[in-house]
Structure formats: C-alpha cells, structure tokens
Enzyme design. Structure first.
Site, PDB file in Angstrom:
ATOM      1  N   ARG A  67       4.914   4.937  -4.888  1.00 36.50           N
ATOM      2  CA  ARG A  67       4.544   3.515  -4.874  1.00 36.50           C
ATOM      3  C   ARG A  67       3.156   3.300  -5.455  1.00 36.50           C
ATOM      4  O   ARG A  67       2.881   2.277  -6.083  1.00 36.50           O
ATOM      5  CB  ARG A  67       4.661   2.973  -3.439  1.00 36.50           C
ATOM      6  N   GLN A  99       0.870  -9.303   3.545  1.00 35.96           N
ATOM      7  CA  GLN A  99       1.649  -8.183   4.068  1.00 35.96           C
ATOM      8  C   GLN A  99       1.759  -7.092   3.013  1.00 35.96           C
ATOM      9  O   GLN A  99       2.221  -5.996   3.302  1.00 35.96           O
ATOM     10  CB  GLN A  99       3.054  -8.645   4.460  1.00 35.96           C
ATOM     11  N   ASP A 102       0.071  -3.509  -2.112  1.00 31.75           N
ATOM     12  CA  ASP A 102       0.031  -3.090  -3.527  1.00 31.75           C
ATOM     13  C   ASP A 102      -1.292  -3.355  -4.226  1.00 31.75           C
ATOM     14  O   ASP A 102      -1.439  -3.025  -5.410  1.00 31.75           O
ATOM     15  CB  ASP A 102       1.182  -3.776  -4.292  1.00 31.75           C
ATOM     16  N   HIS A 117      -1.275  -5.212   6.579  1.00 31.12           N
ATOM     17  CA  HIS A 117      -0.454  -3.999   6.674  1.00 31.12           C
ATOM     18  C   HIS A 117      -1.076  -2.828   5.937  1.00 31.12           C
ATOM     19  O   HIS A 117      -0.410  -1.819   5.723  1.00 31.12           O
ATOM     20  CB  HIS A 117       0.967  -4.267   6.144  1.00 31.12           C
ATOM     21  N   CYS A 125      -7.742   9.792   7.909  1.00 32.73           N
ATOM     22  CA  CYS A 125      -7.324  10.947   8.696  1.00 32.73           C
ATOM     23  C   CYS A 125      -6.299  10.519   9.751  1.00 32.73           C
ATOM     24  O   CYS A 125      -6.395   9.430  10.331  1.00 32.73           O
ATOM     25  CB  CYS A 125      -8.546  11.568   9.394  1.00 32.73           C
ATOM     26  N   CYS A 128      -8.875  11.789  13.229  1.00 37.37           N
ATOM     27  CA  CYS A 128     -10.212  11.281  13.611  1.00 37.37           C
ATOM     28  C   CYS A 128     -10.439   9.871  13.064  1.00 37.37           C
ATOM     29  O   CYS A 128      -9.611   9.321  12.349  1.00 37.37           O
ATOM     30  CB  CYS A 128     -11.292  12.242  13.085  1.00 37.37           C
ATOM     31  N   SER A 196      10.269 -12.828   3.658  1.00 38.96           N
ATOM     32  CA  SER A 196      11.580 -13.085   4.277  1.00 38.96           C
ATOM     33  C   SER A 196      11.443 -13.495   5.734  1.00 38.96           C
ATOM     34  O   SER A 196      12.407 -13.850   6.388  1.00 38.96           O
ATOM     35  CB  SER A 196      12.444 -11.816   4.200  1.00 38.96           C
ATOM     36  N   GLU A 222      14.384 -17.856  -1.854  1.00 40.07           N
ATOM     37  CA  GLU A 222      15.580 -18.286  -1.092  1.00 40.07           C
ATOM     38  C   GLU A 222      15.169 -18.581   0.335  1.00 40.07           C
ATOM     39  O   GLU A 222      14.032 -18.281   0.738  1.00 40.07           O
ATOM     40  CB  GLU A 222      16.614 -17.150  -1.098  1.00 40.07           C
TER      41      GLU A 222
HETATM   42  C1  BV8 Z   1       3.854  -4.105  15.770  1.00 42.61           C
HETATM   43  C2  BV8 Z   1       3.631  -1.379   5.482  1.00 42.61           C
HETATM   44  C3  BV8 Z   1       3.219  -3.775  18.008  1.00 42.61           C
HETATM   45  C4  BV8 Z   1       4.621  -0.299   5.211  1.00 42.61           C
HETATM   46  C5  BV8 Z   1       4.960  -2.903   6.739  1.00 42.61           C
HETATM   47  C6  BV8 Z   1       8.334  -8.606  17.582  1.00 42.61           C
HETATM   48  C7  BV8 Z   1       6.961  -8.528  17.773  1.00 42.61           C
HETATM   49  C8  BV8 Z   1       6.264  -7.412  17.371  1.00 42.61           C
HETATM   50  C9  BV8 Z   1       6.908  -6.348  16.730  1.00 42.61           C
HETATM   51  C10 BV8 Z   1       8.255  -6.438  16.513  1.00 42.61           C
HETATM   52  C11 BV8 Z   1       8.965  -7.556  16.933  1.00 42.61           C
HETATM   53  N1  BV8 Z   1      10.266  -7.359  16.603  1.00 42.61           N
HETATM   54  C12 BV8 Z   1      10.376  -6.155  15.970  1.00 42.61           C
HETATM   55  C13 BV8 Z   1       9.183  -5.572  15.924  1.00 42.61           C
HETATM   56  C14 BV8 Z   1       8.922  -4.263  15.343  1.00 42.61           C
HETATM   57  C15 BV8 Z   1       8.553  -4.339  13.869  1.00 42.61           C
HETATM   58  C16 BV8 Z   1       9.397  -5.288  13.082  1.00 42.61           C
HETATM   59  O1  BV8 Z   1       8.980  -6.412  12.805  1.00 42.61           O
HETATM   60  N2  BV8 Z   1      10.564  -4.833  12.702  1.00 42.61           N
HETATM   61  C17 BV8 Z   1      11.431  -5.646  11.859  1.00 42.61           C
HETATM   62  C18 BV8 Z   1      12.135  -4.728  10.852  1.00 42.61           C
HETATM   63  C19 BV8 Z   1      12.401  -6.349  12.778  1.00 42.61           C
HETATM   64  N3  BV8 Z   1       7.153  -4.678  13.731  1.00 42.61           N
HETATM   65  C20 BV8 Z   1       6.257  -3.688  13.797  1.00 42.61           C
HETATM   66  O2  BV8 Z   1       6.541  -2.531  14.040  1.00 42.61           O
HETATM   67  C21 BV8 Z   1       4.799  -4.069  13.573  1.00 42.61           C
HETATM   68  N4  BV8 Z   1       3.995  -3.488  14.602  1.00 42.61           N
HETATM   69  O3  BV8 Z   1       4.371  -5.131  16.025  1.00 42.61           O
HETATM   70  O4  BV8 Z   1       3.045  -3.418  16.653  1.00 42.61           O
HETATM   71  C22 BV8 Z   1       4.034  -2.671  18.562  1.00 42.61           C
HETATM   72  C23 BV8 Z   1       3.445  -1.436  18.684  1.00 42.61           C
HETATM   73  C24 BV8 Z   1       4.182  -0.403  19.250  1.00 42.61           C
HETATM   74  C25 BV8 Z   1       5.512  -0.617  19.652  1.00 42.61           C
HETATM   75  C26 BV8 Z   1       6.095  -1.884  19.470  1.00 42.61           C
HETATM   76  C27 BV8 Z   1       5.355  -2.908  18.904  1.00 42.61           C
HETATM   77  C28 BV8 Z   1       4.287  -3.493  12.261  1.00 42.61           C
HETATM   78  C29 BV8 Z   1       4.943  -4.171  11.100  1.00 42.61           C
HETATM   79  C30 BV8 Z   1       4.280  -3.687   9.794  1.00 42.61           C
HETATM   80  C31 BV8 Z   1       5.191  -2.672   9.145  1.00 42.61           C
HETATM   81  N5  BV8 Z   1       4.643  -2.316   7.854  1.00 42.61           N
HETATM   82  N6  BV8 Z   1       4.363  -2.604   5.590  1.00 42.61           N
HETATM   83  C32 BV8 Z   1       4.869  -0.191   3.741  1.00 42.61           C
HETATM   84  O5  BV8 Z   1       4.753  -1.220   3.037  1.00 42.61           O
HETATM   85  O6  BV8 Z   1       5.197   0.908   3.321  1.00 42.61           O
HETATM   86  S1  BV8 Z   1       6.116  -4.121   6.703  1.00 42.61           S
HETATM   87  C33 BV8 Z   1       6.719  -4.233   5.125  1.00 42.61           C
HETATM   88  O7  BV8 Z   1       7.965  -4.876   5.182  1.00 42.61           O
HETATM   89  C34 BV8 Z   1       5.895  -5.149   4.256  1.00 42.61           C
HETATM   90  O8  BV8 Z   1       4.534  -5.008   4.461  1.00 42.61           O
HETATM   91  C35 BV8 Z   1       6.379  -6.515   4.637  1.00 42.61           C
HETATM   92  O9  BV8 Z   1       5.663  -7.024   5.704  1.00 42.61           O
HETATM   93  C36 BV8 Z   1       7.755  -6.218   5.115  1.00 42.61           C
HETATM   94  C37 BV8 Z   1       8.721  -6.768   4.113  1.00 42.61           C
HETATM   95  O10 BV8 Z   1       8.695  -8.155   4.317  1.00 42.61           O
HETATM   96  P1  BV8 Z   1       8.424  -9.126   3.098  1.00 42.61           P
HETATM   97  O11 BV8 Z   1       7.063  -8.912   2.574  1.00 42.61           O
HETATM   98  O12 BV8 Z   1       8.787 -10.462   3.588  1.00 42.61           O
HETATM   99  O13 BV8 Z   1       9.398  -8.618   1.972  1.00 42.61           O
HETATM  100  P2  BV8 Z   1      10.951  -8.826   1.925  1.00 42.61           P
HETATM  101  O14 BV8 Z   1      11.497  -7.953   0.855  1.00 42.61           O
HETATM  102  O15 BV8 Z   1      11.504  -8.725   3.311  1.00 42.61           O
HETATM  103  O16 BV8 Z   1      11.116 -10.351   1.484  1.00 42.61           O
HETATM  104  C38 BV8 Z   1      10.702 -10.755   0.209  1.00 42.61           C
HETATM  105  C39 BV8 Z   1      11.065 -12.217   0.120  1.00 42.61           C
HETATM  106  O17 BV8 Z   1      10.591 -12.695  -1.128  1.00 42.61           O
HETATM  107  C40 BV8 Z   1      12.558 -12.460   0.149  1.00 42.61           C
HETATM  108  O18 BV8 Z   1      12.826 -13.528   1.027  1.00 42.61           O
HETATM  109  C41 BV8 Z   1      12.904 -12.847  -1.294  1.00 42.61           C
HETATM  110  O19 BV8 Z   1      13.912 -13.821  -1.352  1.00 42.61           O
HETATM  111  C42 BV8 Z   1      11.595 -13.431  -1.749  1.00 42.61           C
HETATM  112  N7  BV8 Z   1      11.342 -13.309  -3.181  1.00 42.61           N
HETATM  113  C43 BV8 Z   1      11.770 -12.342  -4.036  1.00 42.61           C
HETATM  114  N8  BV8 Z   1      11.273 -12.588  -5.282  1.00 42.61           N
HETATM  115  C44 BV8 Z   1      10.506 -13.716  -5.187  1.00 42.61           C
HETATM  116  C45 BV8 Z   1      10.552 -14.177  -3.859  1.00 42.61           C
HETATM  117  N9  BV8 Z   1       9.906 -15.280  -3.448  1.00 42.61           N
HETATM  118  C46 BV8 Z   1       9.171 -15.951  -4.371  1.00 42.61           C
HETATM  119  N10 BV8 Z   1       9.080 -15.566  -5.661  1.00 42.61           N
HETATM  120  C47 BV8 Z   1       9.736 -14.461  -6.100  1.00 42.61           C
HETATM  121  N11 BV8 Z   1       9.644 -14.104  -7.401  1.00 42.61           N
END
Ligand code: BV8
Length: 249
Positions: A67, A99, A102, A117, A125, A128, A196, A222
């Site tokens: 990436r 979020q 990049d 994020h 690390c 540490c 999303s 969307e």
């Molecule tokens: C946490 C780094 C506390 C990694 C990422 C409720 C509350 C709290 C937590 C949770 C909860 N429910 C579930 C959870 C757990 C989890 C979670 O949300 N899971 C999801 C899958 C249900 N959340 C967590 O774990 C978070 N931590 O809450 O800590 C905790 C601690 C311990 C135990 C429990 C809880 C941490 C979340 C962060 C994860 N890390 N990124 C990496 O990138 O490698 S998230 C990663 O995915 C991205 O950063 C981004 O946030 C996410 C993807 O989402 P989007 O950015 O929206 O991208 P996506 O593809 O989904 O959508 C793109 C949209 O764009 C689409 O709608 C598309 O139609 C549109 N689009 C496309 N092209 C265009 C466009 N729009 C406009 N123009 C275009 N051209």
C-alpha cells in the site's frame, strides 16, 4: 450536482470534514469495499488487527508495504485540493478528520488535519513509546524492522505501521481535538465525503455533530450505511462534487 441549497458559509460558521477511502478513489487508490479493494486477498483480521500482526508480522508488513508503494504512485485529486482551498479560506474555522492513511491530504497541502486511523508512512515500535518515525521503505522481509531504542535496552521489539487497527483504540488526543472544535463552533457544518459509514467510531461523528446542532452533508458515490443521519446527501464522485459544492460556499 450540489443541492439547490448550497453550502452557505458565513463568518460564524465552522466546517468539520470527515473523509474516507472514496475521496482517494479518483487518485487510483482502491477503496476497501469496492470490488478489487485491498482487503480482497486478505481478511481484515489477518492484516489489519493486532492479532494478525502477532500471528504473521511478515504478511502484515507485506500488506502495508504494497500500500505504501501504491500510494506513492498516486496524486491528490481535485477533491483533496478543494478541501485544502476551503481550509485556506476558513483558517481555524476548518478541521479535516480523515480515515484515510494514504497521506494524500497532507500531500495536497492540508494542515488542519487529524489522521484518526494513522498514516501509512509512519512506523513505530510495537512495544515502547518511542515517537513514530517517517518511513517510506518497503519491508518485504524476511528480516523485519526492529526498534533501535529497545535494542539498546537489550530487547528485540518489532516495528509496526503507525496505523489504528481494528480492535484498537483511536488516539484520544485526536478525538478530543475534534470534540473541542465542534464545541467551539458558533455555527457548525459537518461534511462527510467518500465514506461508507461502516467503521466506528468514525461513523458516529455525524451524530455527535447533530447533537451540537450542526447542518450535516454527505458527499458519496452512493448511499452510505448512515445516509439517513445527514440533512443533505449529494450523490456523485467527490473529485467533481467537492470543488463545485465548496466553491459556491
Ligand atoms: C475501536 C486503518 C474501541 C487500517 C482502519 C462500535 C463502536 C466502536 C467500535 C466498533 C463498533 N462496532 C464495531 C466496532 C469495531 C470496529 C468496526 O467499526 N468494525 C466495522 C468493520 C464494523 N472498529 C474498530 O475496531 C475501531 N476501534 O473502536 O476501538 C475498541 C477497542 C477494543 C475493542 C473494541 C473496541 C478502529 C477502527 C479503525 C480501523 N482501521 N483503517 C488500514 O487502513 O489498513 S478502518 C479502514 O476501513 C479505513 O481507515 C476506513 O475507515 C475504513 C473503510 O471505510 P471507508 O473509508 O468508508 O471506505 P469504504 O471503502 O468502506 O467506503 C468508501 C465509500 O466511498 C463507499 O461508500 C463508496 O461508495 C464511496 N466512493 C467510492 N468512490 C468514490 C466514493 N465517494 C465519492 N467519490 C468517489 N469517487
């Protein structure tokens, strides 16, 4: 194109923006959920969780190194530039939470930026509290990078991407900065773009903004999972919609 009521911004209005992977799609960076997204060949658990890193750090470093390579070949698009231009106009009445990891907002010149994020090009690390360092290297193994500070103390600690993985807490300082910004606003507009609304707690930001009386906008290709939480939904590519919507602001 933008709703009839454009994003009217007077001198009392502050704008909080939240971007997601969709804002970088037109720069050539695959989104997470679109076909061909990065996750396809790997499960989130395998490559974007602490357990995945503990089980197979080489796989995780390969995933993030791929990436890094991809992101370095991409350029900010008009959506990134429109947000930087709005920041230049509003100054401290603007804040961008992303979020995306990049680095494209930073490369577009955004400064009032909170990378909730993390960032692909920071490495820290896994043990540490040494400050994360800028790192554009690829780490395809077999030797994985280790912490020099720990080594000086005789400990073998792996370095890891400075990324918030699933199951990890976001940096409370980031969340506090966003809350303070919303609390200080005389009038607040919340604009989400390219997300999303699937990942928490970022997906809940619109609710926190509405609790403060904000007018809320979603710009997305969307309908998102939380579209109903927004007052306005402008469907279209952010690289086209944001320059138009924000120019009239
Ligand atoms: C946490 C780094 C506390 C990694 C990422 C409720 C509350 C709290 C937590 C949770 C909860 N429910 C579930 C959870 C757990 C989890 C979670 O949300 N899971 C999801 C899958 C249900 N959340 C967590 O774990 C978070 N931590 O809450 O800590 C905790 C601690 C311990 C135990 C429990 C809880 C941490 C979340 C962060 C994860 N890390 N990124 C990496 O990138 O490698 S998230 C990663 O995915 C991205 O950063 C981004 O946030 C996410 C993807 O989402 P989007 O950015 O929206 O991208 P996506 O593809 O989904 O959508 C793109 C949209 O764009 C689409 O709608 C598309 O139609 C549109 N689009 C496309 N092209 C265009 C466009 N729009 C406009 N123009 C275009 N051209």
């Amino acid at each position: 194109m933008p709703n009839p009521e454009t994003l009217a911004l007077d001198d009392d209005t502050s704008v909080l923006v939240l971007t997601g992977a969709g804002v970088s799609a037109e720069s050539g960076i695959p989104t997470f959920r679109a076909a061909g997204g990065f996750w396809e060949s790997h499960s989130i658990e395998q490559v974007a969780s602490p357990g995945g890193f503990a089980r197979d750090p080489a796989l995780v470093w390969r995933f993030y190194s791929e990436r890094r390579q991809k992101a370095l070949t991409c350029l900010p698009n008009p959506g990134h530039h429109a947000l930087r231009a709005l920041e230049e106009r509003l100054g401290d009445r603007f804040l961008l939470a992303t979020q995306n990891v990049d680095d494209l907002h930073r490369r577009a010149g955004s400064q009032r930026l909170v990378e909730i994020h993390g960032n692909l090009f920071l490495t820290r690390c896994s043990h540490c509290a040494a400050t994360p360092v800028r790192d554009e290297e690829e780490h395809f193994g077999p030797d994985l990078p280790r912490c020099p500070a720990c080594a000086r103390g005789g400990r073998e600690s792996l370095l890891r991407p400075h990324i918030v993985w699933f199951g990890e807490m976001l940096d409370p300082r980031h969340l506090e900065r966003i809350d303070r910004f919303m609390d200080a606003a005389r009038r607040l507009v919340f604009l989400a773009a390219g997300t999303s609304g699937a990942v928490w707690p970022a997906a809940g930001m619109v609710n926190a903004a509405r609790a403060r009386g904000a007018t809320t906008w979603l710009v997305n290709a969307e309908a998102a999972e939380n579209t109903a939480a927004f007052h306005h939904f402008v469907e279209g590519p952010s690289g086209l919609v944001l320059p138009a919507l924000l120019k009239t602001a």
